[in-house]
Design a protein around this motif. Structure first.
Motif, PDB file in Angstrom:
ATOM      1  N   LEU A 120      45.676  51.558   8.392  1.00  0.00           N
ATOM      2  CA  LEU A 120      45.306  50.962   7.113  1.00  0.00           C
ATOM      3  C   LEU A 120      45.129  49.274   7.173  1.00  0.00           C
ATOM      4  O   LEU A 120      45.843  48.889   8.230  1.00  0.00           O
ATOM      5  N   ASP A 121      44.452  48.847   6.286  1.00  0.00           N
ATOM      6  CA  ASP A 121      44.175  47.398   6.322  1.00  0.00           C
ATOM      7  C   ASP A 121      45.236  46.686   5.360  1.00  0.00           C
ATOM      8  O   ASP A 121      46.143  47.617   4.836  1.00  0.00           O
ATOM      9  N   PRO A 122      45.473  45.389   5.318  1.00  0.00           N
ATOM     10  CA  PRO A 122      46.380  44.880   4.311  1.00  0.00           C
ATOM     11  C   PRO A 122      46.207  45.313   2.784  1.00  0.00           C
ATOM     12  O   PRO A 122      47.397  45.342   2.179  1.00  0.00           O
ATOM     13  N   GLY A 142      46.135  39.895  13.334  1.00  0.00           N
ATOM     14  CA  GLY A 142      45.709  41.714  13.042  1.00  0.00           C
ATOM     15  C   GLY A 142      44.054  41.543  12.865  1.00  0.00           C
ATOM     16  O   GLY A 142      43.530  42.599  12.682  1.00  0.00           O
ATOM     17  N   SER A 143      43.381  40.398  12.641  1.00  0.00           N
ATOM     18  CA  SER A 143      42.084  40.223  12.405  1.00  0.00           C
ATOM     19  C   SER A 143      41.433  41.166  13.727  1.00  0.00           C
ATOM     20  O   SER A 143      41.791  41.004  14.914  1.00  0.00           O
ATOM     21  N   ILE A 144      40.151  41.927  13.150  1.00  0.00           N
ATOM     22  CA  ILE A 144      39.593  42.823  14.239  1.00  0.00           C
ATOM     23  C   ILE A 144      38.292  42.208  14.353  1.00  0.00           C
ATOM     24  O   ILE A 144      37.461  42.074  13.389  1.00  0.00           O
ATOM     25  N   TYR A 145      37.632  42.092  15.440  1.00  0.00           N
ATOM     26  CA  TYR A 145      36.283  41.471  15.643  1.00  0.00           C
ATOM     27  C   TYR A 145      35.730  42.599  16.734  1.00  0.00           C
ATOM     28  O   TYR A 145      36.179  42.894  17.626  1.00  0.00           O
ATOM     29  N   GLN A 146      34.696  42.696  16.385  1.00  0.00           N
ATOM     30  CA  GLN A 146      33.263  43.236  17.294  1.00  0.00           C
ATOM     31  C   GLN A 146      32.394  42.384  17.526  1.00  0.00           C
ATOM     32  O   GLN A 146      31.517  42.157  16.650  1.00  0.00           O
ATOM     33  N   GLY A 155      46.753  46.298   8.997  1.00  0.00           N
ATOM     34  CA  GLY A 155      47.485  46.048   7.848  1.00  0.00           C
ATOM     35  C   GLY A 155      48.989  45.998   8.694  1.00  0.00           C
ATOM     36  O   GLY A 155      49.729  46.858   9.021  1.00  0.00           O
ATOM     37  N   VAL A 156      49.713  44.753   8.511  1.00  0.00           N
ATOM     38  CA  VAL A 156      50.898  44.261   8.988  1.00  0.00           C
ATOM     39  C   VAL A 156      51.921  44.126   8.029  1.00  0.00           C
ATOM     40  O   VAL A 156      51.592  43.204   7.249  1.00  0.00           O
ATOM     41  N   GLY A 189      53.323  38.887  14.864  1.00  0.00           N
ATOM     42  CA  GLY A 189      52.123  38.826  15.555  1.00  0.00           C
ATOM     43  C   GLY A 189      51.737  40.231  16.194  1.00  0.00           C
ATOM     44  O   GLY A 189      52.586  40.892  16.581  1.00  0.00           O
ATOM     45  N   VAL A 190      50.606  40.287  16.341  1.00  0.00           N
ATOM     46  CA  VAL A 190      50.127  41.442  16.944  1.00  0.00           C
ATOM     47  C   VAL A 190      49.582  41.344  18.388  1.00  0.00           C
ATOM     48  O   VAL A 190      48.794  40.096  18.541  1.00  0.00           O
TER      49      VAL A 190
END
Length: 242
Positions: A120-122, A142-146, A155-156, A189-190
């Motif tokens: 899940l996201d936040p 937790g931001s995801i980049y491509q 989602g943390v 942190g992730v």
């Protein structure tokens, strides 16, 4: 009637629960993100004809929140959570939370756990990536980049310290109080490319197993001795020839 029989039986019941809990911890020493289970006991007072006799109840179990060791995997879909926080995943009856960061991406781009639960996201919605855009880069927050595009965020969540945690499918937990998405990543942190192991202490748990076994044997011996004493007393008080 001898109270010692009931006291020893109480002890054996409590020790049996401790043994089951400890054995489960030992069995999951190598399970990523596993949270060890502990048992706490309290005394129950039973009023006898003379004074009070203290019994032990069967014990209340709880999941420890201590962090486990982090191992490097270099997999772009593996993440470890630093600090007191959890990843949100879809549970059977609502959101659940896990420290097992071994993630996968299916053919449609949906991010899932190894057991197939949606990550899940936040906001509590499933995460959908682009399966054609290559491996993602995951930032500390937790931001995801491509590539250069942000496609979502993990989602943390933090769980209230007063919340009771119950085990859920997929090596996850469900709290008795609502979880909150992390806003401040100063102490949380992730970490991409790492996986957190079980927080079970192998030496401690093996020591517990030995201690519990010896205590159980002592309680059983005491029960047998008390029963023999009672039988002897009954025989001595019985009328001759009866």
């Amino acid at each position: 009637m001898q109270n010692s029989l009931y006291v020893n039986l109480s002890a054996q019941v409590a020790l049996d629960k401790r043994l089951t809990t400890t054995a489960n911890n030992v069995a999951n020493m190598a399970t990523a993100g596993f949270r060890a289970e502990e048992t706490k006991f309290s005394a129950l007072l039973a009023q006898a004809t003379k004074g009070a006799v203290a019994f032990v109840n069967s014990g209340d179990t709880y999941l420890t929140r201590a962090s486990g060791p982090i191992a490097k995997t270099d997999s772009p879909l593996d993440v470890a959570i630093q600090g007191d926080a959890w990843l949100g995943i879809a549970g059977t009856s609502g959101p659940a939370y896990t420290r097992d960061g071994r993630l996968t991406m299916d053919a449609t781009g949906q991010l899932r756990t190894l057991t197939g639960q949606a990550v899940l996201d936040p906001g509590g919605s499933p995460l959908l990536l682009d399966p054609q855009a290559g491996p993602p880069t995951i930032a500390r927050d937790g931001s995801i980049y491509q590539g250069t595009n942000q496609v979502g965020a993990l989602g943390v969540f933090t769980l209230d310290k007063k919340a009771t945690l119950a085990r859920a499918p997929g090596n996850a937990v469900t709290p008795s109080l609502p979880a909150r998405p992390v806003q401040d990543f100063t102490g949380i942190g992730v970490v991409q490319g790492y996986v957190e192991g079980s927080n079970v202490n192998p030496i401690m748990e093996m020591t517990k197993l030995i201690t519990i076994q010896r205590a159980f044997e002592s309680a059983a011996a005491a029960s047998q001795e008390a029963e023999s004493s009672l039988q002897s007393a009954v025989k001595s008080l019985s009328p001759q020839g009866s």
